[in-house]
Design a protein around this motif. Structure first.
Motif, PDB file in Angstrom:
ATOM      1  N   LEU A 193      12.269  -9.719 -48.793  1.00 53.84           N
ATOM      2  CA  LEU A 193      13.696  -9.704 -48.504  1.00 53.84           C
ATOM      3  C   LEU A 193      14.338 -10.769 -49.389  1.00 53.84           C
ATOM      4  O   LEU A 193      14.050 -11.957 -49.242  1.00 53.84           O
ATOM      5  CB  LEU A 193      13.953 -10.000 -47.028  1.00 53.84           C
ATOM      6  N   ILE A 194      15.178 -10.343 -50.300  1.00 51.38           N
ATOM      7  CA  ILE A 194      15.847 -11.271 -51.206  1.00 51.38           C
ATOM      8  C   ILE A 194      17.318 -11.330 -50.827  1.00 51.38           C
ATOM      9  O   ILE A 194      18.065 -10.366 -51.008  1.00 51.38           O
ATOM     10  CB  ILE A 194      15.705 -10.842 -52.679  1.00 51.38           C
ATOM     11  N   ASP A 195      17.731 -12.465 -50.249  1.00 47.32           N
ATOM     12  CA  ASP A 195      19.146 -12.723 -49.985  1.00 47.32           C
ATOM     13  C   ASP A 195      19.445 -14.135 -50.484  1.00 47.32           C
ATOM     14  O   ASP A 195      18.637 -14.743 -51.195  1.00 47.32           O
ATOM     15  CB  ASP A 195      19.468 -12.551 -48.496  1.00 47.32           C
ATOM     16  N   GLY A 196      20.582 -14.670 -50.120  1.00 45.73           N
ATOM     17  CA  GLY A 196      20.956 -15.989 -50.624  1.00 45.73           C
ATOM     18  C   GLY A 196      19.972 -17.080 -50.245  1.00 45.73           C
ATOM     19  O   GLY A 196      19.687 -17.984 -51.042  1.00 45.73           O
ATOM     20  N   LEU A 197      19.419 -17.006 -49.030  1.00 45.95           N
ATOM     21  CA  LEU A 197      18.481 -18.027 -48.566  1.00 45.95           C
ATOM     22  C   LEU A 197      17.153 -17.939 -49.315  1.00 45.95           C
ATOM     23  O   LEU A 197      16.671 -18.931 -49.886  1.00 45.95           O
ATOM     24  CB  LEU A 197      18.255 -17.858 -47.061  1.00 45.95           C
ATOM     25  N   VAL A 231       8.787 -17.572 -48.443  1.00 46.72           N
ATOM     26  CA  VAL A 231      10.249 -17.585 -48.491  1.00 46.72           C
ATOM     27  C   VAL A 231      10.844 -16.213 -48.756  1.00 46.72           C
ATOM     28  O   VAL A 231      12.015 -15.977 -48.428  1.00 46.72           O
ATOM     29  CB  VAL A 231      10.756 -18.605 -49.531  1.00 46.72           C
ATOM     30  N   VAL A 232      10.062 -15.296 -49.357  1.00 44.22           N
ATOM     31  CA  VAL A 232      10.609 -13.964 -49.613  1.00 44.22           C
ATOM     32  C   VAL A 232      10.085 -12.928 -48.617  1.00 44.22           C
ATOM     33  O   VAL A 232      10.398 -11.742 -48.736  1.00 44.22           O
ATOM     34  CB  VAL A 232      10.301 -13.492 -51.056  1.00 44.22           C
ATOM     35  N   ALA A 233       9.300 -13.360 -47.612  1.00 45.31           N
ATOM     36  CA  ALA A 233       8.690 -12.413 -46.678  1.00 45.31           C
ATOM     37  C   ALA A 233       9.745 -11.740 -45.812  1.00 45.31           C
ATOM     38  O   ALA A 233      10.675 -12.381 -45.317  1.00 45.31           O
ATOM     39  CB  ALA A 233       7.667 -13.133 -45.799  1.00 45.31           C
ATOM     40  N   ASP A 234       9.558 -10.456 -45.612  1.00 44.63           N
ATOM     41  CA  ASP A 234      10.432  -9.682 -44.723  1.00 44.63           C
ATOM     42  C   ASP A 234       9.709  -9.341 -43.422  1.00 44.63           C
ATOM     43  O   ASP A 234      10.309  -9.349 -42.352  1.00 44.63           O
ATOM     44  CB  ASP A 234      10.888  -8.407 -45.427  1.00 44.63           C
ATOM     45  N   ASP A 235       8.421  -9.043 -43.485  1.00 45.99           N
ATOM     46  CA  ASP A 235       7.640  -8.718 -42.291  1.00 45.99           C
ATOM     47  C   ASP A 235       7.309  -9.997 -41.522  1.00 45.99           C
ATOM     48  O   ASP A 235       6.926 -11.011 -42.109  1.00 45.99           O
ATOM     49  CB  ASP A 235       6.355  -7.996 -42.697  1.00 45.99           C
ATOM     50  N   LEU A 236       7.426  -9.956 -40.206  1.00 42.02           N
ATOM     51  CA  LEU A 236       7.231 -11.149 -39.380  1.00 42.02           C
ATOM     52  C   LEU A 236       5.801 -11.668 -39.461  1.00 42.02           C
ATOM     53  O   LEU A 236       5.573 -12.882 -39.554  1.00 42.02           O
ATOM     54  CB  LEU A 236       7.606 -10.844 -37.924  1.00 42.02           C
ATOM     55  N   ILE A 237       4.820 -10.780 -39.390  1.00 39.33           N
ATOM     56  CA  ILE A 237       3.428 -11.228 -39.388  1.00 39.33           C
ATOM     57  C   ILE A 237       3.006 -11.704 -40.770  1.00 39.33           C
ATOM     58  O   ILE A 237       2.283 -12.705 -40.897  1.00 39.33           O
ATOM     59  CB  ILE A 237       2.503 -10.101 -38.890  1.00 39.33           C
ATOM     60  N   SER A 238       3.440 -11.014 -41.816  1.00 37.63           N
ATOM     61  CA  SER A 238       3.102 -11.499 -43.156  1.00 37.63           C
ATOM     62  C   SER A 238       3.788 -12.842 -43.422  1.00 37.63           C
ATOM     63  O   SER A 238       3.243 -13.686 -44.146  1.00 37.63           O
ATOM     64  CB  SER A 238       3.486 -10.479 -44.219  1.00 37.63           C
ATOM     65  N   LEU A 239       4.959 -13.071 -42.836  1.00 39.92           N
ATOM     66  CA  LEU A 239       5.601 -14.384 -42.934  1.00 39.92           C
ATOM     67  C   LEU A 239       4.689 -15.463 -42.355  1.00 39.92           C
ATOM     68  O   LEU A 239       4.498 -16.526 -42.949  1.00 39.92           O
ATOM     69  CB  LEU A 239       6.949 -14.368 -42.203  1.00 39.92           C
ATOM     70  N   ALA A 248      23.872 -16.542 -45.730  1.00 39.26           N
ATOM     71  CA  ALA A 248      22.637 -16.009 -45.145  1.00 39.26           C
ATOM     72  C   ALA A 248      22.255 -16.776 -43.886  1.00 39.26           C
ATOM     73  O   ALA A 248      21.754 -16.189 -42.913  1.00 39.26           O
ATOM     74  CB  ALA A 248      21.508 -16.082 -46.173  1.00 39.26           C
ATOM     75  N   VAL A 249      22.486 -18.087 -43.871  1.00 38.61           N
ATOM     76  CA  VAL A 249      22.147 -18.892 -42.689  1.00 38.61           C
ATOM     77  C   VAL A 249      23.105 -18.595 -41.544  1.00 38.61           C
ATOM     78  O   VAL A 249      22.694 -18.505 -40.379  1.00 38.61           O
ATOM     79  CB  VAL A 249      22.165 -20.395 -43.033  1.00 38.61           C
ATOM     80  N   LEU A 250      24.374 -18.416 -41.856  1.00 44.99           N
ATOM     81  CA  LEU A 250      25.369 -18.142 -40.813  1.00 44.99           C
ATOM     82  C   LEU A 250      25.368 -16.683 -40.387  1.00 44.99           C
ATOM     83  O   LEU A 250      25.910 -16.341 -39.333  1.00 44.99           O
ATOM     84  CB  LEU A 250      26.758 -18.531 -41.314  1.00 44.99           C
ATOM     85  N   GLY A 251      24.796 -15.823 -41.184  1.00 40.25           N
ATOM     86  CA  GLY A 251      24.760 -14.407 -40.850  1.00 40.25           C
ATOM     87  C   GLY A 251      26.029 -13.671 -41.166  1.00 40.25           C
ATOM     88  O   GLY A 251      26.252 -12.558 -40.667  1.00 40.25           O
ATOM     89  N   GLU A 252      26.870 -14.254 -42.005  1.00 42.33           N
ATOM     90  CA  GLU A 252      28.116 -13.606 -42.390  1.00 42.33           C
ATOM     91  C   GLU A 252      28.575 -14.176 -43.726  1.00 42.33           C
ATOM     92  O   GLU A 252      28.226 -15.299 -44.093  1.00 42.33           O
ATOM     93  CB  GLU A 252      29.198 -13.833 -41.329  1.00 42.33           C
ATOM     94  N   ALA A 253      29.353 -13.414 -44.443  1.00 42.12           N
ATOM     95  CA  ALA A 253      29.849 -13.867 -45.740  1.00 42.12           C
ATOM     96  C   ALA A 253      30.825 -15.022 -45.555  1.00 42.12           C
ATOM     97  O   ALA A 253      31.612 -15.043 -44.602  1.00 42.12           O
ATOM     98  CB  ALA A 253      30.522 -12.714 -46.479  1.00 42.12           C
ATOM     99  N   VAL A 254      30.746 -16.014 -46.429  1.00 42.53           N
ATOM    100  CA  VAL A 254      31.634 -17.174 -46.343  1.00 42.53           C
ATOM    101  C   VAL A 254      32.278 -17.402 -47.699  1.00 42.53           C
ATOM    102  O   VAL A 254      31.758 -16.984 -48.740  1.00 42.53           O
ATOM    103  CB  VAL A 254      30.861 -18.439 -45.912  1.00 42.53           C
ATOM    104  N   GLU A 255      33.386 -18.088 -47.670  1.00 40.63           N
ATOM    105  CA  GLU A 255      34.078 -18.472 -48.901  1.00 40.63           C
ATOM    106  C   GLU A 255      34.253 -19.976 -48.885  1.00 40.63           C
ATOM    107  O   GLU A 255      35.004 -20.526 -48.069  1.00 40.63           O
ATOM    108  CB  GLU A 255      35.432 -17.768 -49.000  1.00 40.63           C
ATOM    109  N   LEU A 256      33.522 -20.672 -49.753  1.00 41.58           N
ATOM    110  CA  LEU A 256      33.529 -22.129 -49.784  1.00 41.58           C
ATOM    111  C   LEU A 256      34.360 -22.628 -50.954  1.00 41.58           C
ATOM    112  O   LEU A 256      34.333 -22.056 -52.047  1.00 41.58           O
ATOM    113  CB  LEU A 256      32.095 -22.667 -49.912  1.00 41.58           C
ATOM    114  N   HIS A 257      35.077 -23.723 -50.709  1.00 41.32           N
ATOM    115  CA  HIS A 257      35.847 -24.382 -51.762  1.00 41.32           C
ATOM    116  C   HIS A 257      35.425 -25.837 -51.781  1.00 41.32           C
ATOM    117  O   HIS A 257      35.888 -26.655 -50.977  1.00 41.32           O
ATOM    118  CB  HIS A 257      37.348 -24.250 -51.491  1.00 41.32           C
TER     119      HIS A 257
END
Length: 785
Positions: A71-75, A122-130, A477-486
């Motif tokens: 699973l590749i996301d921002g985190l 860090v890229v694991a998507d499956d819980l057990i393989s994580l 990714a940590v908050l679970g929603e898109a954010v806009e930071l300045h």
């Protein structure tokens, strides 16, 4: 990138051969692997920064629902870039740092194995393989910490790290299994798609505690923090990579990964800030008393991990953004500073800041790298550490102004500022007696710190790009929603975070001016306290070993009769306890027992059994015991199973012969002298076991017989195995491996018996005191094994 991510494991297999062929230059060749992976992950930044989530996977263990999936996301992308990017320079650094070491190939192999495990995590998507990769990081770090296994401190540090992080890993496994049971999801992405499932589940508290145990132990939170400073017994490349930039952040990664599904609860917003804040202050207080460069950096790493956990627990947008920015900044400056410490140690022979001095002119490149790292660590502009501190202050201020979190953040950062300045003392103050004349090291030693320091500076100068590419997507990714930071590098006014920064700098300068006094005072206070978690670990481990010794002496006293007695007592309980609870099953004797042939067989078996009981000679008892087996063979014959009957007859005959031969070779009395009390006890146990077996077997045989397996063998014995003797087909084809195992057991037993027979009769001699003691035990019924 699915299979390419496993490339570090392949490089690990090649490392010893390359080092053997190329020597220290192998580090440059092996560094190509993480560098290529870094470029591959960097190519994903445009997609991920625009909100895309990339997934891929294949079945690993389909029967268990386990996949090797990514699973590749921002985190995960940010962590993957840190693991591979910093890992590239660490591999190069290790090639120069351990140049000429006779186990350099093994070290680089362990290092690359760890890299593969951390990247898989860090890229694991499956819980057990994580979990699999999570535990693999513990195992490989154990190998790296204990690399210099000839030294006792290194062995102790490796064991301590393995026990603490491995124990936490088991807790995490239990938490992941509960997640699967509660949600029905096997993937991280599936959980993130339904974030309320876990929070609303009755098992939420248990899941939260188990996940926290796994994360806190790995990320060295109080009271599990002592393993990390002790792990500095490892070579410096290990400290620079595992214990600053990657492994110790695995626990923080787990908290951040599951934050969208576990946060927004009172438990989350209480436990994480509490433990994180305590760890933050503990780390900087313990760090300020240290004089060894690596120990100073180790304790400030503990403090930084506590700060990350505290900010993650606060959970507001800017608190999480501060955690993300600080995680990125910390990986850069701490990885670089650890490598600087290794350069200093390598070229001067010491890491003691009381002896070091005047290095700025002797090691100018190392000094520049140290300066960049210390500026970022102190949170001064124009470094990324300054941006991270400003954002975290914004986050804690939004919680409630001058709150406990704000006070903890300012106090801890002031101490961190003081420690960062103290790390520059070796470059300016008057030197002491250094073991070696200082000089600049190999390029492989200073390349990494310089580049990481440059990235820390460049990422702050190009802050908008950094936020768009890394900090923003990871925060979302940590908050679970898109954010806009300045975010801004330079303050645009005197708002609260700026004021808190000024207070931090002022307090840090005061502490640095009183550095010697503060260090001495902290040291005296800690010495007065005396006890700590590190000593507590030794006490706990000692108590555990003592308990194991006592239990072993209790259950393994070396008395064979006690072992046998215990075994049959437990067997009797296992057979009779369910009958006592549930009652007797409906039993009815077979109708054909009244026929003469069956009556003769049963009567013969009873007669043989009675002779076994009353026999005075051991040989008579053995032969009489064989009567039971012969009668069982006759029963098989009467019920139309000649093959089984023949097998039983052969086994019984051989058993009696072999047992008789062995008994004649042992130096035993002809008769078995036992006390009447022991005989009554043994008879009671034997009757209980026999009665239990009889009732259970009668209950089993009266159940309807399921013939599906028999029909299968009858149907396919000829069609598949081309054999007409169904019994032989079962043994040789359908149960071939089982039969092979049985043959192996029989062969091993035969070899053991042959060895006993070849010993010949034991030579008789005058009885010694120990022999007489053993004889007395045998006469009382306690035969030693």
């Amino acid at each position: 990138m699915l299979w390419v991510a496993l490339a570090p494991f392949g490089a690990a297999a090649l490392a010893p051969t390359l080092v053997h062929k190329l020597g220290a230059k192998a580090g440059w060749i092996l560094a190509i692997v993480p560098a290529a992976l870094f470029l591959g992950y960097a190519s994903m930044i445009p997609e991920v920064s625009h909100g895309a989530t990339l997934r891929a996977g294949v079945d690993w263990a389909p029967a268990l629902g386990i996949r090797y999936a990514q699973l590749i996301d921002g985190l995960s992308l940010t962590f993957a870039l840190l693991v591979t990017g910093i890992g590239t320079f660490i591999v190069v650094y290790a090639g120069g740092y351990l140049k000429g070491h006779h186990h350099q190939g093994r070290f680089l192999s362990f290092l690359l194995l760890f890299m593969g495990a951390m990247l898989g995590l860090v890229v694991a998507d499956d819980l057990i393989s994580l979990f699999v990769f999570y535990e693999l990081t513990s195992i490989t770090s154990f190998l790296l910490i204990g690399f210099d296994h000839t030294r006792e401190p290194a062995r102790r540090a490796a064991v301590q790290a393995l026990v603490i992080t491995g124990g936490g890993g088991l807790a995490l496994l239990a938490g992941l299994i509960l997640m699967r049971m509660v949600s029905g999801e096997t993937s991280v992405a599936g959980l993130l798609a339904s974030p309320d499932v876990l929070r609303e589940a009755p098992a939420y508290t248990a899941i939260f505690i188990l996940v926290c145990l796994g994360a806190f132990t790995k990320s060295a939170q109080v009271p599990f923090h002592s393993w990390l400073p002790n792990a500095m017994e490892a070579p410096t490349p290990v400290s620079a990579y595992l214990h600053s930039a990657t492994m110790v952040k695995a626990g923080v990664f787990v908290l951040m990964r599951f934050a969208p599904t576990l946060d927004d609860t009172a438990l989350w917003h209480t436990v994480l800030p509490l433990f994180g804040g305590a760890t933050f202050l503990t780390g900087v207080i313990l760090g300020i008393r240290q004089t060894d460069l690596k120990q100073i950096l180790a304790y400030t790493t503990v403090a930084s991990l506590g700060l990350l956990v505290m900010l993650t627990g606060l959970g507001t947008q800017y608190a999480v953004a501060g955690a993300v920015a600080y995680l990125f900044a910390h990986a850069l400056f701490k990885g670089g500073l650890f490598m600087v410490a290794g350069c200093i140690d390598h070229e001067t022979g010491t890491r003691d800041i009381r002896l070091l001095g005047g290095l700025a002119g002797k090691m100018p490149v190392t000094f520049v790298a140290a300066l960049l790292g210390c500026l970022s660590m102190a949170g001064l502009p124009p470094m990324i550490g300054f941006v991270a501190k400003e954002v975290m202050y914004d986050g804690v201020w939004q919680i409630g102004g001058v709150s406990v979190a704000t006070i903890v953040a300012v106090a801890g950062n002031a101490l961190m500022f003081c420690i960062a300045l103290s790390l520059l003392l070796p470059f300016f103050k008057k030197p002491g007696e250094m073991p070696k004349k200082p000089h600049e090291g190999y390029p492989s030693l200073w390349l990494g710190p310089i580049v990481l320091g440059g990235v820390a500076l460049g990422s702050a100068l190009m802050l908008e790009t950094t936020v768009h590419a890394l900090i923003g997507p990871m925060t979302g990714a940590v908050l679970g929603e898109a954010v806009e930071l300045h975010l801004h590098l330079w303050p645009t006014g005197l708002y609260p975070p700026v004021v808190l920064t000024l207070v931090t700098v002022g307090a840090g300068l005061v502490l640095f001016a009183l550095y010697t006094v503060v260090r001495g005072g902290v040291g005296a206070a800690l010495d007065a306290i005396g006890w700590g978690p590190d000593r507590g670990f030794d006490q706990l481990l000692g108590a555990l070993i003592g308990l194991c010794v006592r239990v072993t002496h209790l259950v393994q006293p070396g008395l064979m009769q006690r072992y046998v007695t215990t075994t049959f007592v437990l067997l009797a309980i296992a057979l009779l306890a369910p009958i006592a609870i549930d009652g007797l099953p409906a039993l009815s004797l077979p109708s054909d027992l009244s026929e003469p042939q069956y009556f003769v067989v049963i009567a013969s078996a009873i007669a043989g059994l009675w002779i076994v009981i009353i026999a005075k000679s051991r040989l008579v008892a053995i032969v009489s015991l064989g009567v039971q087996g012969v009668m069982v063979a006759l029963i098989f014959m009467l019920y139309g199973a000649p093959d089984l009957s023949f097998t039983q007859f052969m086994v019984e005959t051989l058993s009696v012969i072999i047992l008789a031969l062995v008994m004649t070779q042992l130096d035993l009395e002809i008769e078995d002298h036992r006390l009447k009390g022991h005989m009554i006890k043994d008879a009671t146990i034997a009757l209980a076991c026999g009665l239990g077996f009889a009732i259970v077997l009668y209950g089993v045989v009266q159940q309807p017989l399921d013939l599906r397996l028999s029909d299968f063998y009858m149907t396919y014995a000829y069609d598949i195995a081309h054999g007409r003797n169904v019994v032989n087909v079962i043994l040789v084809d359908f149960r071939a491996l089982d039969t092979l195992g049985e043959i192996a057991v029989v062969m091993a037993a035969g070899l053991a018996i042959l060895a006993l027979l070849r010993l010949g009769p034991l030579a008789r001699s005058e009885p010694s005191d120990s022999t007489m003691t053993a004889t007395r035990k045998a006469s009382s019924g306690e035969v030693t094994s």
